[in-house]
Design a protein around this motif. Structure first.
Motif, PDB file in Angstrom:
ATOM      1  N   UNK A 123       0.859  -1.177   0.000  1.00  0.00           N
ATOM      2  CA  UNK A 123       0.000   0.000   0.000  1.00  0.00           C
ATOM      3  C   UNK A 123       0.893   1.223   0.000  1.00  0.00           C
ATOM      4  N   UNK A 124       0.521   2.176  -0.857  1.00  0.00           N
ATOM      5  CA  UNK A 124       1.400   3.338  -1.041  1.00  0.00           C
ATOM      6  C   UNK A 124       1.161   4.380   0.055  1.00  0.00           C
ATOM      7  N   UNK A 148       1.649  10.539 -13.854  1.00  0.00           N
ATOM      8  CA  UNK A 148       0.401   9.840 -13.511  1.00  0.00           C
ATOM      9  C   UNK A 148       0.601   8.334 -13.613  1.00  0.00           C
ATOM     10  N   UNK A 149       1.261   7.911 -14.680  1.00  0.00           N
ATOM     11  CA  UNK A 149       1.447   6.468 -14.880  1.00  0.00           C
ATOM     12  C   UNK A 149       2.317   5.874 -13.772  1.00  0.00           C
ATOM     13  N   UNK A 189       3.015   6.983 -10.636  1.00  0.00           N
ATOM     14  CA  UNK A 189       2.626   7.039  -9.225  1.00  0.00           C
ATOM     15  C   UNK A 189       1.151   6.768  -8.989  1.00  0.00           C
ATOM     16  N   UNK A 190       0.270   7.278  -9.842  1.00  0.00           N
ATOM     17  CA  UNK A 190      -1.144   6.972  -9.644  1.00  0.00           C
ATOM     18  C   UNK A 190      -1.483   5.586 -10.161  1.00  0.00           C
ATOM     19  N   UNK A 191      -0.866   5.212 -11.312  1.00  0.00           N
ATOM     20  CA  UNK A 191      -1.191   3.927 -11.914  1.00  0.00           C
ATOM     21  C   UNK A 191      -0.234   2.832 -11.458  1.00  0.00           C
ATOM     22  N   UNK A 192       0.618   3.173 -10.500  1.00  0.00           N
ATOM     23  CA  UNK A 192       1.515   2.185  -9.891  1.00  0.00           C
ATOM     24  C   UNK A 192       2.438   1.494 -10.891  1.00  0.00           C
ATOM     25  N   UNK A 193       2.836   2.229 -11.914  1.00  0.00           N
ATOM     26  CA  UNK A 193       3.819   1.671 -12.842  1.00  0.00           C
ATOM     27  C   UNK A 193       5.141   1.453 -12.142  1.00  0.00           C
ATOM     28  N   UNK A 194       5.425   2.355 -11.190  1.00  0.00           N
ATOM     29  CA  UNK A 194       6.691   2.237 -10.493  1.00  0.00           C
ATOM     30  C   UNK A 194       6.672   0.993  -9.627  1.00  0.00           C
ATOM     31  N   UNK A 233       5.954  -4.876 -13.086  1.00  0.00           N
ATOM     32  CA  UNK A 233       6.831  -5.715 -13.913  1.00  0.00           C
ATOM     33  C   UNK A 233       7.172  -5.031 -15.228  1.00  0.00           C
ATOM     34  N   UNK A 283       4.389  -4.986 -17.888  1.00  0.00           N
ATOM     35  CA  UNK A 283       3.409  -3.906 -17.861  1.00  0.00           C
ATOM     36  C   UNK A 283       4.009  -2.637 -18.451  1.00  0.00           C
ATOM     37  N   UNK A 327       6.934   2.729   1.780  1.00  0.00           N
ATOM     38  CA  UNK A 327       5.738   1.999   1.375  1.00  0.00           C
ATOM     39  C   UNK A 327       5.298   1.133   2.541  1.00  0.00           C
ATOM     40  N   UNK A 328       4.078   1.325   2.964  1.00  0.00           N
ATOM     41  CA  UNK A 328       3.570   0.515   4.066  1.00  0.00           C
ATOM     42  C   UNK A 328       3.075  -0.818   3.554  1.00  0.00           C
ATOM     43  N   UNK A 367      -6.788   7.459  -6.775  1.00  0.00           N
ATOM     44  CA  UNK A 367      -5.626   6.744  -6.233  1.00  0.00           C
ATOM     45  C   UNK A 367      -5.863   6.391  -4.768  1.00  0.00           C
ATOM     46  N   UNK A 410      -6.231   2.746  -2.686  1.00  0.00           N
ATOM     47  CA  UNK A 410      -5.551   2.472  -1.427  1.00  0.00           C
ATOM     48  C   UNK A 410      -6.551   2.016  -0.370  1.00  0.00           C
ATOM     49  N   UNK A 432      -7.056   2.301 -13.132  1.00  0.00           N
ATOM     50  CA  UNK A 432      -6.186   2.435 -14.304  1.00  0.00           C
ATOM     51  C   UNK A 432      -6.939   3.118 -15.443  1.00  0.00           C
ATOM     52  N   UNK A 461      -7.425   6.901 -14.668  1.00  0.00           N
ATOM     53  CA  UNK A 461      -6.183   7.666 -14.830  1.00  0.00           C
ATOM     54  C   UNK A 461      -5.854   7.842 -16.300  1.00  0.00           C
TER      55      UNK A 461
END
Lengths: 94, 221, 552
Positions: free
Chosen positions: A4-5, A51-52, A54-59, A62, A65, B3-4, B89, B93, B199, B202
């Motif tokens: 969870x971010x 956006x990709x 950090x919001x779309x969790x690209x970071x 894999x 993706x 990151x938690x 986002x 979460x 997704x 966004x």
């Protein structure tokens, strides 16, 4: 275990995006000639990447993706560049 | 980057029969959505191509025509979507943290901002109509090359119209998810659907990030 | 010499009691199924309907072309016939054929999975396909469309008086079926392979289907937006292809062919994948150059997106762009040629079994090579100027689509028929039909190369009398070809009740799909998921010296 971010990351991302929006806006009121387009596109691309990531969790996701995300854009560039090869060179034909 | 981690019970999550485990199911869903988003890039891409070709052909007229669009509404809409992305986002979460009320509220909030976007768009379209900028519906152009100007507005309405359709679909999805979230559908590790919807939302935001400068800020103002 | 059926009858000569076909019966069980095998069969029946309608259109065209005068149908009707033929054959037969029928059936089994990644989406894709087909049929019944399957502007947007919008809508809707199928296959192949099944242990059919899926997913959306924009222009009266606004009708062609050229690779790549499977099995030899064939599939998928301008050499496209597209078109022929070389090298010193699927595969190799080579002639700018829009082009793509793709589809259908139905088709009838098809095909389309070279234009129903002889030969060939397609329809249906029981692996083939009963159980593999430990195609001609597959 689900990752969870941290909320701070989301808030920072949003602030960066709004700052970039403000930048786009301000640059539009300055006459840079052809660089207006380049600056606007550069900022839009930056926003998209932010956006990709950090919001779309690209970071942290894999490489597959990442590839899927990039493929669409690459193919769009093929469509645009080869089509433009026609339009840009029509005036060369005597 | 901090990151938690939060332990979530995997056993109670619903694994569909074609998958071996929840991890495979989630990864497959994410990959499927990203591939779908790639198709959307190319779907909008045809219009981006038209825009590019004609912008290079009729640059001056495009600059003139772009200046008549309402950049305040356009800019405000950009901010609205960016903030809605922030809410989305956080909704994702909340679904992972099993926070039912927060999740429902955030989904509704995102949908609400989507509606704000659509309302502003409606106001703007009406204003464009009153200003005689709608092709074939009372279109009037004072300057040179009215045909090219009409072409710009055709592209403007096509691109923002297609985008608006996607926003509307997104709002619909968010409302359905909010209802399901209230009914505890996304508890106990069953949060992947919210992430997938996120997704999509966004992506809709990203498309607008390109539409705003390309349509409203063609040349300097 | 023991035949394969003798081995079968001695060891496992009975149908399994419970399998995917009888586990739940009734209309609802089929219309609400999420089983990829049943969905494949639903697609099979649906594309058969469209194939028959499109064939009737072709028959009417060939009857008209028996005489130089346009005396069988009017100009307008003839235009509608070739439009119906093109639209239905391309979008409602060829594109779904191997992917949606054989791909749906075989892919999960080949990779050791219980189903595709998104079974409900799979069913949805079939319903969307049927909806698109219904819209298209509506347009046909209400008078048809006369723009050609290519919907060129400004005729389609401004001047045509036919049901363009409905037909374009039908194609638009069917496109989403393609996209969903491609998305489903890609995710399935990435995420659901059995333990030990690494990418380079995959059968080549999977590589081909993966490459096809990449094209399906990236190209089809552009078709969708192109048709939508064309329809909006038709409705609104102004649009981006309208010269009155400074628009360019040729932009439509760029957008249309950006999809439609890769579409031809959507059509042929699955066929190549099937041929790879058939050639190895019926030469009893591992494929020559596995890595090259796999890489060639991906290369075709990528390079195929870079060549669309070769359809536009004489459209007023810039000649410099034409040169670029010409060179790239030469490049894309290379991976196809590599595949042909590899198949041929596989045959060399193999132990060849002339079964029906093998006959189709061998036919494919020869006819695809001719079709592909004539493609190079067309890719040559200077030649294309003369033969563009002539029967030369028609012969070229029919050699690839009918001589190539349809033969591969028939080969694959015969090959996997025992797996799908648990029964063998009659081998003698199969071989007969294959040879009739081959003869009929060549008689139909070889004269068309000559006609095109001599100058007969396409899409005309009246022609100068000196072209009549070749046209008569072509129509005669078409009648024979029709018989060649009718025979399998009859004997496949016959085999459902009266065919010999096949057993799990009548062809003694490698591949996970042959490790399950025929027909397979609902979830494909009864007990545990298979584990893969070796490379594919571990055939041995020495070990199989006793085998005689062609006498089943």
């Amino acid at each position: 275990m689900e990752k969870v971010v941290d909320p701070k990351i989301y808030f920072r991302t949003a602030i960066v995006l709004l700052v970039l929006l403000a930048a786009t806006w301000m640059i539009a009121y300055i006459d840079l000639g052809p660089f207006n387009l380049i600056a606007a596109l550069a900022i839009a691309i930056t926003k998209a990447i932010v956006i990709a990531l950090f919001f779309m969790h690209m970071q942290g996701s894999s490489r597959l993706l990442h590839l899927a995300a990039v493929a669409g854009v690459m193919w769009l560039l093929i469509l645009i560049s080869l089509t433009l090869s026609d339009y840009f060179t029509r005036s060369w034909v005597q | 980057m901090p990151i938690l981690t939060w332990p979530v019970s995997e056993e109670s999550a619903l694994v569909h029969e074609q998958f071996d485990d929840i991890g495979q199911q989630r990864e497959a869903a994410k990959l499927g959505m990203w591939i779908f988003l790639a198709t959307e890039v190319l779907f909008f891409g045809g219009l981006f191509l038209s825009y590019t070709v004609y912008r290079f052909a009729y640059g001056h007229v495009f600059v003139e025509a772009s200046r008549k669009l309402d950049v305040v509404i356009g800019g405000a809409n950009t901010a609205v979507l960016l903030i809605s992305s922030l809410l989305m986002a956080f909704a994702v979460r909340a679904s992972k943290l099993d926070q039912r009320r927060m999740l429902t509220g955030l989904l509704l909030g995102t949908a609400l901002l989507g509606c704000v976007f659509m309302s502003l768009k409606g106001v703007e379209y009406h204003k464009d109509y009153v200003d005689h900028l709608v092709p074939r519906m009372g279109f009037k152009w004072e300057g040179a090359d009215p045909g090219n100007a009409e072409l710009f507005y055709w592209i403007y309405f096509a691109m923002t119209g297609l985008h608006a359709i996607h926003v509307t679909v997104g709002i619909g999805i968010l409302l359905v998810l909010a209802l399901l979230a209230w009914r505890k559908t996304f508890s106990n590790g069953n949060h992947n659907t919210v992430e997938i919807a996120g997704l999509y939302w966004h992506f809709v935001d990203i498309v607008w990030c390109f539409l705003f400068p390309l349509l409203y800020l063609v040349g300097h103002r | 010499m023991k035949t394969a059926t003798e081995i079968d009858i001695q060891t496992e000569g009975e149908m399994p009691r419970e399998h995917y076909l009888n586990v739940k019966t009734g209309v609802k069980a089929w219309l609400l199924t999420t089983d990829h095998k049943r969905i494949g069969i639903l697609y099979l029946w649906t594309i058969l309907v469209f194939f028959l309608i499109a064939s009737v259109a072709a028959a009417m065209m060939r009857i008209e072309l028996l005489t130089p005068q346009g005396d069988f149908v009017t100009n307008e009707t003839y235009n509608k016939l070739f439009t119906i033929h093109g639209v239905l054959m391309v979008w409602f037969f060829l594109i779904p054929s191997i992917p949606a029928v054989l791909g749906n059936f075989v892919i999960p089994m080949m990779i050791g999975a219980r189903d595709v990644a998104f079974p409900k989406l799979n069913l949805l894709s079939w319903y969307i396909f049927v909806a698109g087909g219904a819209l298209t049929l509506w347009a046909i019944i209400h008078g048809g469309v006369d723009t050609g399957w290519t919907f060129y502007t400004p005729y389609s947007t401004t001047y045509a008086n036919s049901h363009v919008i409905t037909m374009a809508a039908g194609v638009f809707v069917a496109g989403f079926s393609s996209i969903i199928t491609g998305l489903n296959f890609m995710t399935t192949i990435h995420k659901m392979r059995a333990p030990g099944l690494t990418w380079f242990r995959l059968p080549l059919f999977i590589w081909s289907m993966y490459a096809t899926s990449v094209i399906l997913v990236l190209a089809t959306p552009v078709l969708a937006i192109t048709l939508a924009v064309m329809c909006v222009e038709r409705i609104w009266g102004v649009g981006i292809f309208d010269p009155k606004l400074g628009g360019d009708p040729i932009l439509f062609q760029h957008m249309f062919w950006f999809y439609s050229h890769p579409a031809v690779y959507i059509m042929i790549l699955p066929g190549m994948g099937v041929v790879s499977e058939l050639i190895t099995c019926f030469s009893r030899k591992r494929i020559f150059g596995y890595g090259f064939v796999a890489a060639a599939s991906m290369a075709i998928a990528v390079l195929g997106f870079l060549v669309w301008g070769h359809h536009m050499f004489v459209s007023s496209q810039s000649v410099y762009a034409g040169m670029v597209f010409s060179i790239l078109s030469f490049l894309v022929a290379i991976p196809s040629a590599i595949k042909v070389f590899n198949w041929t090298a596989t045959l060399h010193k193999g132990s060849i079994h002339f079964t029906t699927p093998m006959l189709y595969a061998l036919g494919f190799i020869g006819l695809f090579t001719i079709g592909g080579m004539t493609g190079l002639f067309l890719a040559t700018l200077a030649v294309d100027v003369h033969v563009h829009d002539s029967y030369f082009v028609i012969a070229h793509f029919h050699y690839i689509m009918v001589g190539g793709m349809v033969m591969a589809f028939m080969g694959g259908l015969h090959y996997w028929w025992p797996k799908i139905t648990g029964r063998l088709y009659p081998e003698f009838a199969g071989k007969l039909a294959a040879m009739i098809t081959f003869a009929g095909f060549n008689l139909t389309f070889f004269p068309q190369f000559i006609l095109g070279y001599l100058g007969m234009p396409r899409r005309y129903h009246a022609y100068p009398p000196e072209f009549q002889m070749f046209n008569v030969l072509s129509t005669a060939g078409a009648s024979i070809l029709g018989i060649g397609y009718l025979l399998p329809l009859i004997y496949f249906l016959w085999s459902l009740k009266c065919g010999r029981v096949a057993g799990p692996n009548p062809w003694r083939a490698t591949g996970l799909e042959w490790q399950t009963p025929s027909p397979p159980p609902k979830h494909n593999f009864e007990e545990k998921t298979p584990v893969v430990t070796e490379k594919p195609y571990s055939y041995s001609a020495e070990e199989d010296a006793d085998l005689n597959l062609a006498s089943i």
